[in-house]
Design a protein around this motif. Structure first.
Motif, PDB file in Angstrom:
ATOM      1  N   ASP A   1      42.835  46.230  48.096  1.00  0.00           N
ATOM      2  CA  ASP A   1      43.372  47.479  47.532  1.00  0.00           C
ATOM      3  C   ASP A   1      44.247  47.266  46.297  1.00  0.00           C
ATOM      4  O   ASP A   1      45.042  48.118  45.937  1.00  0.00           O
TER       5      ASP A   1
ATOM      6  N   VAL B   1      43.485  46.599  42.345  1.00  0.00           N
ATOM      7  CA  VAL B   1      42.323  46.690  41.453  1.00  0.00           C
ATOM      8  C   VAL B   1      42.738  46.404  40.018  1.00  0.00           C
ATOM      9  O   VAL B   1      43.772  46.883  39.545  1.00  0.00           O
TER      10      VAL B   1
ATOM     11  N   SER C   1      38.264  44.471  42.564  1.00  0.00           N
ATOM     12  CA  SER C   1      39.410  44.162  43.420  1.00  0.00           C
ATOM     13  C   SER C   1      39.459  42.648  43.609  1.00  0.00           C
ATOM     14  O   SER C   1      38.492  41.941  43.310  1.00  0.00           O
TER      15      SER C   1
END
Length: 287
Positions: free
Chosen positions: A180, A182, A218
């Motif tokens: 999570d 990026v 990511s």
């Protein structure tokens, strides 16, 4: 090409600049040893520039240990801000243009939008704060500057995410990687080429520019790509950043808009995965 002096020549980007300079036939470039180009030695820097008389100085010297910076605040501040001030001042005295490398970590990164150069910089960790302070001191000291913010830098040299993943992938069957956060990986060889493109343009379009490879990913997908390309058999599990707490908070989304650097200097930027394939090829050659 005008004479170029590289500060921080022994680091990852410094080594890539050396490789790219050789490939491009750039001979008017000096890579002084660290003891001869100490970013914290103000008089030494002025003497070095006075002797070398470069038209351009590339500053690759930085404190980049993001988590350690939370404890080593003074050292990070000295290298990233005070050192930048000393170098900008030496450039001013000696009539040199400074190319200063900065980071996407100057942004908070809490919105899903492409970050432009004039967007509000609000760093959320000590490293980001010291790098932003370094940018500001360069801007206020030296009109002739190019500040290049980059992100997720890797190469076949020094320590970086790609080399760490290859090492861990060879040692373990399974890895947990944050999914999570990026951003965009940047192959330091590509950044080195962009820096030389700016120098060879003879442009006086001074200011702040963003440079990373093209695309968005990511850390999890970056790791998956590293293992796919290198044909490393390892199970990779996506985890939230909250499951892997670090001392320094990272931006959740720090994808930068590269329109300005592409249009100003007519730079073609490779897609991140294509550059990763090239880097892994070079890593294998160095084995």
């Amino acid at each position: 090409m005008s004479k170029i002096l590289v500060i921080g020549a022994g680091g990852q980007l410094g080594q890539c600049l050396k490789v790219v300079a050789e490939r491009r036939g750039i001979t008017e470039i000096v890579f002084p040893a660290e003891q001869d180009a100490n970013i914290l030695n103000e008089s030494g820097l002025k003497d070095l520039l006075a002797a070398a008389q470069p038209a351009f100085v590339i500053n690759c010297a930085a404190y980049t240990a993001v988590d350690k910076a939370e404890d080593e605040v003074e050292l990070a501040k000295a290298i990233n801000e005070t050192g930048a001030a000393y170098l900008a001042s030496a450039c001013l005295v000696n009539g040199a243009t400074l190319i200063h490398v900065s980071t996407d970590f100057v942004f908070e990164g809490n919105e899903v939008k492409l970050l432009k150069e004039d967007d509000q910089a609000e760093p959320i960790n000590v490293y980001g704060v010291t790098k932003l302070d370094g940018e500001e001191v360069v801007v206020s000291t030296l009109p002739a500057h190019f500040i290049i913010r980059t992100s997720w830098l890797y190469s076949e040299y020094a320590n970086n995410f790609v080399k760490t993943m290859l090492k861990l992938g060879a040692e373990r069957d399974e890895l947990n990687i944050i999914a999570d956060q990026v951003g965009t990986p940047t192959y330091a060889i590509d950044l080195a080429n962009a820096i030389f493109d700016i120098i060879s343009s003879s442009s006086a379009a001074y200011g702040v520019y963003h440079y990373s490879n093209e695309g968005v990913t990511s850390w999890f997908d970056f790791a998956k790509a590293i293992f796919d390309i290198s044909e490393t058999a390892v199970k990779v599990n996506p985890i939230p950043g909250s499951a892997y707490p670090t001392k320094a908070v990272r931006p959740a989304f720090s994808v930068m808009d590269k329109t300005k650097i592409k249009e100003t200097f007519d730079i073609q930027i490779p897609y991140w995965r294509d550059s990763l394939i090239e880097c892994i090829k070079q890593i294998n050659k160095l084995k």
